[in-house]
Design an enzyme around this catalytic site. Structure first.
Site, PDB file in Angstrom:
ATOM      1  N   GLY A  20       0.800  -1.226   0.000  1.00  0.00           N
ATOM      2  CA  GLY A  20       0.000   0.000   0.000  1.00  0.00           C
ATOM      3  C   GLY A  20       0.830   1.273   0.000  1.00  0.00           C
ATOM      4  N   ASP A  21       0.117   2.381  -0.070  1.00  0.00           N
ATOM      5  CA  ASP A  21       0.745   3.707  -0.158  1.00  0.00           C
ATOM      6  C   ASP A  21       1.609   4.022   1.069  1.00  0.00           C
ATOM      7  OD1 ASP A  21       0.813   6.495  -1.320  1.00  0.00           O
ATOM      8  OD2 ASP A  21      -0.087   6.912   0.629  1.00  0.00           O
ATOM      9  N   ALA A  23       3.021   1.973   3.238  1.00  0.00           N
ATOM     10  CA  ALA A  23       4.203   1.116   3.291  1.00  0.00           C
ATOM     11  C   ALA A  23       5.254   1.611   2.293  1.00  0.00           C
ATOM     12  CB  ALA A  23       3.817  -0.328   2.988  1.00  0.00           C
ATOM     13  N   LYS A 148      -3.799   5.230  12.223  1.00  0.00           N
ATOM     14  CA  LYS A 148      -5.016   6.023  12.271  1.00  0.00           C
ATOM     15  C   LYS A 148      -5.795   5.782  10.978  1.00  0.00           C
ATOM     16  CE  LYS A 148      -4.587  10.486  10.144  1.00  0.00           C
ATOM     17  NZ  LYS A 148      -4.529  11.927  10.203  1.00  0.00           N
ATOM     18  N   LYS A 182       7.929  12.982  16.238  1.00  0.00           N
ATOM     19  CA  LYS A 182       8.784  14.102  15.822  1.00  0.00           C
ATOM     20  C   LYS A 182       9.800  14.421  16.918  1.00  0.00           C
ATOM     21  CE  LYS A 182       6.032  15.742  12.326  1.00  0.00           C
ATOM     22  NZ  LYS A 182       6.547  15.793  10.972  1.00  0.00           N
ATOM     23  N   GLU A 216      -1.746  23.020   6.456  1.00  0.00           N
ATOM     24  CA  GLU A 216      -1.265  22.315   5.265  1.00  0.00           C
ATOM     25  C   GLU A 216      -1.583  23.148   4.028  1.00  0.00           C
ATOM     26  OE1 GLU A 216      -1.853  17.696   5.860  1.00  0.00           O
ATOM     27  OE2 GLU A 216      -3.699  18.752   6.291  1.00  0.00           O
ATOM     28  N   ASP A 235     -10.040  14.048  11.510  1.00  0.00           N
ATOM     29  CA  ASP A 235      -8.795  13.673  10.842  1.00  0.00           C
ATOM     30  C   ASP A 235      -7.557  14.222  11.560  1.00  0.00           C
ATOM     31  OD1 ASP A 235      -7.554  12.371   8.606  1.00  0.00           O
ATOM     32  OD2 ASP A 235      -7.059  14.347   7.803  1.00  0.00           O
ATOM     33  N   HIS A 240      -3.925  14.216  16.361  1.00  0.00           N
ATOM     34  CA  HIS A 240      -2.654  14.948  16.396  1.00  0.00           C
ATOM     35  C   HIS A 240      -2.689  16.185  17.311  1.00  0.00           C
ATOM     36  CE1 HIS A 240      -1.797  12.303  13.188  1.00  0.00           C
ATOM     37  NE2 HIS A 240      -2.438  12.958  12.262  1.00  0.00           N
ATOM     38  N   LYS A 330      -6.609  22.781   5.512  1.00  0.00           N
ATOM     39  CA  LYS A 330      -5.970  22.446   4.236  1.00  0.00           C
ATOM     40  C   LYS A 330      -6.008  23.661   3.319  1.00  0.00           C
ATOM     41  CE  LYS A 330      -6.615  17.545   4.467  1.00  0.00           C
ATOM     42  NZ  LYS A 330      -5.188  17.262   4.690  1.00  0.00           N
TER      43      LYS A 330
HETATM   44  P1  NAP Z   1      -3.715   1.659   0.538  1.00  0.00           P
HETATM   45  O1  NAP Z   1      -2.728   2.317  -0.335  1.00  0.00           O
HETATM   46  O2  NAP Z   1      -5.133   1.558   0.070  1.00  0.00           O
HETATM   47  O3  NAP Z   1      -3.163   0.203   0.873  1.00  0.00           O
HETATM   48  C1  NAP Z   1      -3.929  -0.742   1.507  1.00  0.00           C
HETATM   49  C2  NAP Z   1      -3.106  -1.994   1.639  1.00  0.00           C
HETATM   50  O4  NAP Z   1      -3.920  -3.003   2.247  1.00  0.00           O
HETATM   51  C3  NAP Z   1      -2.624  -2.558   0.333  1.00  0.00           C
HETATM   52  O5  NAP Z   1      -1.333  -3.114   0.511  1.00  0.00           O
HETATM   53  C4  NAP Z   1      -3.616  -3.658   0.053  1.00  0.00           C
HETATM   54  O6  NAP Z   1      -2.977  -4.610  -0.765  1.00  0.00           O
HETATM   55  C5  NAP Z   1      -3.874  -4.178   1.452  1.00  0.00           C
HETATM   56  N1  NAP Z   1      -5.163  -4.842   1.614  1.00  0.00           N
HETATM   57  C6  NAP Z   1      -6.390  -4.345   1.344  1.00  0.00           C
HETATM   58  N2  NAP Z   1      -7.334  -5.267   1.610  1.00  0.00           N
HETATM   59  C7  NAP Z   1      -6.687  -6.359   2.064  1.00  0.00           C
HETATM   60  C8  NAP Z   1      -7.102  -7.628   2.513  1.00  0.00           C
HETATM   61  N3  NAP Z   1      -8.395  -7.980   2.523  1.00  0.00           N
HETATM   62  N4  NAP Z   1      -6.181  -8.510   2.914  1.00  0.00           N
HETATM   63  C9  NAP Z   1      -4.862  -8.182   2.903  1.00  0.00           C
HETATM   64  N5  NAP Z   1      -4.399  -6.986   2.501  1.00  0.00           N
HETATM   65  C10 NAP Z   1      -5.307  -6.093   2.072  1.00  0.00           C
HETATM   66  O7  NAP Z   1      -3.807   2.352   1.962  1.00  0.00           O
HETATM   67  P2  NAP Z   1      -2.634   3.149   2.723  1.00  0.00           P
HETATM   68  O8  NAP Z   1      -2.687   4.562   2.263  1.00  0.00           O
HETATM   69  O9  NAP Z   1      -1.377   2.402   2.594  1.00  0.00           O
HETATM   70  O10 NAP Z   1      -3.166   3.160   4.208  1.00  0.00           O
HETATM   71  C11 NAP Z   1      -3.124   2.030   5.052  1.00  0.00           C
HETATM   72  C12 NAP Z   1      -3.672   2.441   6.411  1.00  0.00           C
HETATM   73  O11 NAP Z   1      -2.873   3.478   6.947  1.00  0.00           O
HETATM   74  C13 NAP Z   1      -5.087   3.022   6.353  1.00  0.00           C
HETATM   75  O12 NAP Z   1      -5.770   2.694   7.529  1.00  0.00           O
HETATM   76  C14 NAP Z   1      -4.852   4.526   6.312  1.00  0.00           C
HETATM   77  O13 NAP Z   1      -5.934   5.250   6.839  1.00  0.00           O
HETATM   78  C15 NAP Z   1      -3.649   4.621   7.208  1.00  0.00           C
HETATM   79  N6  NAP Z   1      -2.825   5.809   6.963  1.00  0.00           N
HETATM   80  C16 NAP Z   1      -2.282   6.048   5.743  1.00  0.00           C
HETATM   81  C17 NAP Z   1      -1.463   7.145   5.553  1.00  0.00           C
HETATM   82  C18 NAP Z   1      -0.813   7.415   4.227  1.00  0.00           C
HETATM   83  O14 NAP Z   1      -0.039   8.385   4.147  1.00  0.00           O
HETATM   84  N7  NAP Z   1      -1.065   6.634   3.198  1.00  0.00           N
HETATM   85  C19 NAP Z   1      -1.229   8.038   6.611  1.00  0.00           C
HETATM   86  C20 NAP Z   1      -1.786   7.765   7.859  1.00  0.00           C
HETATM   87  C21 NAP Z   1      -2.576   6.657   8.019  1.00  0.00           C
HETATM   88  P3  NAP Z   1      -3.735  -5.603  -1.755  1.00  0.00           P
HETATM   89  O15 NAP Z   1      -4.712  -4.792  -2.533  1.00  0.00           O
HETATM   90  O16 NAP Z   1      -2.624  -6.197  -2.517  1.00  0.00           O
HETATM   91  O17 NAP Z   1      -4.411  -6.598  -0.857  1.00  0.00           O
END
Ligand code: NAP
Length: 483
Positions: A20-21, A23, A148, A182, A216, A235, A240, A330
């Site tokens: 995911g994004d 990671a 979160k 931080k 932001e 949010d 935060h 924002k």
């Molecule tokens: P994302 O890009 O949509 O990634 C979601 C991940 O979950 C993907 O690796 C997806 O891979 C996997 N996934 C989805 N359904 C699944 C399932 N049933 N079984 C196993 N894996 C599954 O989301 P993200 O932005 O990385 O965010 C992840 C979490 O972090 C969310 O709760 C988000 O609110 C939080 N968050 C994100 C950010 C950020 O900057 N992105 C910041 C703060 C918090 P597959 O589709 O390959 O299964």
């Protein structure tokens, strides 16, 4: 000055949502940087887990691309990247299915630190926690890291806590709020509790008010559908800004240990008064150089706020009478996060009115350039008589640490290393999160019941006029937003 990097023990870290994004942008590049710095050992294993059906080689390619995109060139050493990629593994699994879990179990070792990062939507937390237990993957001392949003109100947060605690003890659960990772936030504690100068003044008798700003410049971008169900209060404020408020306002804990610190933060949340409707300003950015909020979320009737400013009071001995002003939004004029403590002016000016009255201001900047700055009053140089002026005592890290500042771990890196060390101090406890929702829920319910519309504000501004008035009516003003 040479900062010490203390390596952590070998670990197995499973990242659910490894494709995911979050990671790709934060967790994996952050781990690489810790590897480059010598903190993550070669014996560590990082196992990506997601539904995407791919082999380890394909996942390693993704990780290598993430490093190329998100790690500065100076740290991209070919040998180091190769050794890091050797630590990477991958398992295809569905959080809601049964396949893949046995394979994951076979990859987990017995004698290393064991951590599971839930980098997936909260709807999957319960499924993953339950399978980690039923497939006997997680050990008694395993740690889980959750992202979160932790719920959207008190009821959903309680449900998430229930799902996690059915399978893990609270001492195993690490709820991330990356603001707490931080450097400056930890420095706030060092400044408060490591100096005799500030603590005696840190109360309503000497502090006029406190401002906490997280501004932001970006809009809601591609997250419109998600954001519109959330808004700035859920949010940003509930997590935060409230965490920053707690660290600023809490009593000195008896020691710097996880429960001592979190007990004190919890007391602050519980001492927060309900906020009057007149003390909350909600806003939405209108169309300008970029599409407006309503276009971004594709909902012309949306009443969700992309900006919020509010004045809160803490009803305890230390803070009674000192307002805390919070604002976040924002598409504002600058990307800037800071906590600013405005002290009261001296009770009497011996220099007379013409010298001017000044008050000390301590600002703790979280971004863009982390640092702490104290304004002190001195005599204006020269022969013009006794005139007072403010000068900053700048404790900016970039200057103090020179090149080393560039090597300081970012918030995610620091927090992940804390997980590996088993240190929960900078993670939110379940009762803290619930208490924060218990405070925000009635505010959200009240404006929803009234059907109140957010005020409009221009892109690139400091928010709606009404937010200025919130301060002006108290004869105060917000700090300038500076890039
Ligand atoms: P994302 O890009 O949509 O990634 C979601 C991940 O979950 C993907 O690796 C997806 O891979 C996997 N996934 C989805 N359904 C699944 C399932 N049933 N079984 C196993 N894996 C599954 O989301 P993200 O932005 O990385 O965010 C992840 C979490 O972090 C969310 O709760 C988000 O609110 C939080 N968050 C994100 C950010 C950020 O900057 N992105 C910041 C703060 C918090 P597959 O589709 O390959 O299964």
């Amino acid at each position: 000055m040479v900062s010490r990097v203390i390596p952590v023990d070998a670990f197995d870290l499973v990242i659910f949502g490894g494709t995911g994004d979050l990671a790709r942008r934060k967790i994996l590049p952050g781990l690489y940087r810790r590897f480059w710095a010598g903190q993550m050992p070669d014996e560590a294993r990082i196992i990506g887990a997601a539904r995407t059906d791919q082999d380890v080689a394909a996942f390693r390619t993704m990780v290598a691309e993430a490093i190329a995109e998100f790690v500065s060139e100076r740290k991209r050493d070919a040998d180091c990247i190769k050794r890091f990629l050797d630590c990477i593994d991958y398992v295809t699994l569905d959080a809601r299915g049964e396949a893949g879990w046995k394979e994951l179990k076979s990859k987990c070792r017995a004698n290393t630190v064991q951590a599971f990062y839930f980098s997936v939507g909260p709807g999957l937390f319960g499924d993953i926690a339950e399978r980690l237990r039923s497939f006997k993957i997680a050990r008694q001392d395993a740690r889980i890291v959750v992202e979160k949003p932790f719920g959207r109100d008190l009821a959903t947060a309680k449900e998430l806590n229930r799902e996690l605690s059915a399978n893990f003890d609270e001492s195993q659960i690490y709820r991330i709020d990356h603001y707490l990772g931080k450097e400056t936030v930890q420095n706030l504690m060092a400044v408060r509790f490591g100096n005799v100068l500030f603590e005696p003044l840190w109360n309503a008798q000497y502090v006029d008010h406190v401002q906490i700003t997280v501004a932001e410049t970006v809009g809601v971008g591609g997250r419109g559908a998600y954001y519109d169900k959330s808004g700035a209060m859920r949010d940003m404020v509930q997590n935060h800004l409230m965490q920053l408020l707690c660290l600023t306002a809490m009593e000195p804990p008896a020691k710097f240990d996880p429960d001592a610190v979190r007990d004190e933060k919890l007391k602050v949340i519980r001492a927060l008064d309900p906020v009057e409707a007149d003390d909350i300003v909600r806003g939405q950015y209108r169309e300008g150089a970029e599409p407006g909020y309503l276009q971004d979320v594709e909902n012309p009737d949306s009443r969700t706020e992309s900006f919020i400013a509010l004045k809160c009071h803490i009803s305890n001995w230390r803070w009674k009478g000192t307002p805390f002003y919070l604002r976040t939004g924002k598409r504002m004029a600058a990307r800037m996060s800071e906590i600013v403590v405005h002290f009261k002016p001296t009770p009497h000016s011996i220099f007379g009115e013409e010298a001017g009255t000044k008050a000390n201001v301590l600002s703790i900047r979280l971004q863009p350039d982390e640092g702490i700055d104290l304004s002190v009053t001195i005599k204006e140089p020269g022969p013009g008589g006794m005139r007072l002026m403010d000068v900053p005592l700048d404790m900016s890290f970039a200057e103090a640490l020179g090149e080393e500042a560039a090597d300081m771990p970012d918030a995610y890196e620091r927090l992940i290393m804390d997980v590996m060390r088993g240190n929960q101090t900078l993670f939110m406890r379940g009762d803290e999160v619930e208490a924060a929702w218990a405070w925000t829920d009635p505010l959200i319910e009240a404006w929803t019941r009234r059907g109140s519309k957010p005020c409009s504000y221009a892109q690139g501004s400091t928010g709606p006029e009404e937010a200025m008035m919130l301060m002006h009516k108290d004869r105060r003003r917000w700090r300038e937003l500076e890039q």
